[in-house]
Design a protein around this motif. Structure first.
Motif, short mmCIF file in Angstrom:
data_model
loop_
_atom_site.label_atom_id
_atom_site.label_comp_id
_atom_site.label_asym_id
_atom_site.label_seq_id
_atom_site.Cartn_x
_atom_site.Cartn_y
_atom_site.Cartn_z
N GLU A 164 9.99 14.36 9.69
CA GLU A 164 11.33 14.84 9.32
C GLU A 164 12.31 13.67 9.22
OE1 GLU A 164 14.25 17.19 8.02
OE2 GLU A 164 12.17 17.84 8.28
N CYS A 165 12.19 12.73 10.13
CA CYS A 165 13.07 11.55 10.09
C CYS A 165 12.78 10.69 8.86
CB CYS A 165 12.93 10.72 11.37
SG CYS A 165 13.70 11.49 12.80
N ALA A 166 11.52 10.56 8.51
CA ALA A 166 11.17 9.80 7.32
C ALA A 166 11.74 10.47 6.08
CB ALA A 166 9.65 9.66 7.21
N LYS A 167 11.68 11.81 6.04
CA LYS A 167 12.24 12.57 4.92
C LYS A 167 13.75 12.35 4.83
CE LYS A 167 12.61 17.36 3.41
NZ LYS A 167 12.31 18.74 3.79
N GLN A 168 14.43 12.41 5.98
CA GLN A 168 15.88 12.18 6.01
C GLN A 168 16.21 10.76 5.53
OE1 GLN A 168 18.78 13.68 7.86
NE2 GLN A 168 17.83 15.69 7.93
N LEU A 169 15.40 9.80 5.94
CA LEU A 169 15.63 8.40 5.54
C LEU A 169 15.48 8.25 4.04
CD1 LEU A 169 16.21 5.58 6.62
CD2 LEU A 169 13.75 5.24 6.85
N HIS B 259 23.61 8.51 13.41
CA HIS B 259 22.58 9.24 12.66
C HIS B 259 21.54 8.26 12.11
CE1 HIS B 259 21.10 11.71 9.17
NE2 HIS B 259 20.94 12.53 10.18
N ASP B 260 22.02 7.13 11.57
CA ASP B 260 21.09 6.12 11.05
C ASP B 260 20.17 5.60 12.15
OD1 ASP B 260 22.16 6.36 8.52
OD2 ASP B 260 23.39 4.55 8.66
N ALA B 261 20.77 5.34 13.31
CA ALA B 261 19.96 4.82 14.43
C ALA B 261 18.92 5.85 14.87
CB ALA B 261 20.87 4.46 15.60
N ALA B 262 19.33 7.13 14.91
CA ALA B 262 18.39 8.18 15.31
C ALA B 262 17.26 8.33 14.30
CB ALA B 262 19.14 9.49 15.49
N ILE B 263 17.59 8.30 13.02
CA ILE B 263 16.56 8.42 11.98
C ILE B 263 15.59 7.25 12.05
CG2 ILE B 263 16.18 8.29 9.48
CD1 ILE B 263 18.69 9.95 9.12
N SER B 264 16.14 6.06 12.21
CA SER B 264 15.30 4.86 12.28
C SER B 264 14.36 4.93 13.47
CB SER B 264 16.20 3.63 12.38
OG SER B 264 15.44 2.47 12.50
N ASP B 265 14.90 5.32 14.62
CA ASP B 265 14.08 5.42 15.82
C ASP B 265 13.00 6.49 15.66
OD1 ASP B 265 13.51 4.67 18.51
OD2 ASP B 265 14.44 6.55 19.18
N GLY B 266 13.40 7.63 15.10
CA GLY B 266 12.43 8.71 14.88
C GLY B 266 11.34 8.32 13.91
N THR B 267 11.70 7.58 12.86
CA THR B 267 10.71 7.14 11.87
C THR B 267 9.72 6.17 12.51
OG1 THR B 267 12.37 7.38 10.14
CG2 THR B 267 10.44 6.08 9.60
N ARG B 268 10.23 5.26 13.34
CA ARG B 268 9.33 4.33 14.03
C ARG B 268 8.35 5.06 14.96
NH1 ARG B 268 13.87 1.05 14.23
NH2 ARG B 268 14.46 1.73 16.30
N LYS B 269 8.78 6.20 15.47
CA LYS B 269 7.91 6.96 16.38
C LYS B 269 7.05 7.97 15.65
CE LYS B 269 10.79 6.23 20.36
NZ LYS B 269 11.65 6.77 21.38
N ASN C 195 15.97 10.64 1.79
CA ASN C 195 17.13 11.30 1.20
C ASN C 195 18.38 10.44 1.30
OD1 ASN C 195 15.65 13.55 0.51
ND2 ASN C 195 16.21 14.70 2.34
N ARG C 196 18.53 9.73 2.39
CA ARG C 196 19.67 8.85 2.57
C ARG C 196 19.65 7.72 1.55
NH1 ARG C 196 23.06 7.78 7.35
NH2 ARG C 196 23.94 9.84 7.59
N ARG C 197 18.50 7.20 1.29
CA ARG C 197 18.39 6.07 0.35
C ARG C 197 18.68 6.51 -1.07
NH1 ARG C 197 13.13 3.15 2.94
NH2 ARG C 197 14.24 2.18 4.67
N LYS C 198 18.42 7.79 -1.40
CA LYS C 198 18.70 8.31 -2.74
C LYS C 198 20.21 8.38 -2.99
CE LYS C 198 14.55 11.11 -3.17
NZ LYS C 198 14.05 12.47 -3.22
#
Length: 101
Positions: free
Chosen positions: A90-95, A76-86, A97-100
């Motif tokens: 939604e991936c940035a939002k998930q990232l 999940h972390d890898a997918a969020i990171s990859d999605g954020t880079r692209k 939330n994860r950091r919180k």
């Protein structure tokens, strides 16, 4: 009882062998007691083996769940990171939330 078995197998117990008929009542009782101990030992080994097997299954199940959870988080972390880079919002939002957490 001698340990001439693998730890993953049922242990071997020597069966008492009597070559002749008992000579008297006392010898008959002694042999009967020997056989009772033999069957009691087998019953105890069977119960211990089954209990150990069930405990091993339960422990393996818990460890499998933990490993699966950890693997899912990594994926999940890898997918969020990859999605954020692209550029996925939604991936940035998930990232975030994860950091919180």
């Amino acid at each position: 009882m001698s340990k001439d078995y693998d730890d993953n197998e049922m242990p071997h117990v020597e069966i008492p062998v009597f070559e002749s008929q008992p000579k008297d009542y006392a010898e008959f009782i002694q042999r009967t007691t020997t056989m009772a101990h033999y069957f009691g030992e087998l019953k105890g080994i069977k119960r211990g083996y089954e209990a150990g097997l069930e405990k091993g299954k339960a422990k393996g199940f818990v460890l499998g769940q933990l490993q699966g959870y950890q693997d899912a988080n990594k994926d999940h972390d890898a997918a969020i990171s990859d999605g954020t880079r692209k550029g996925s919002g939604e991936c940035a939002k998930q990232l975030r939330n994860r950091r919180k957490d």
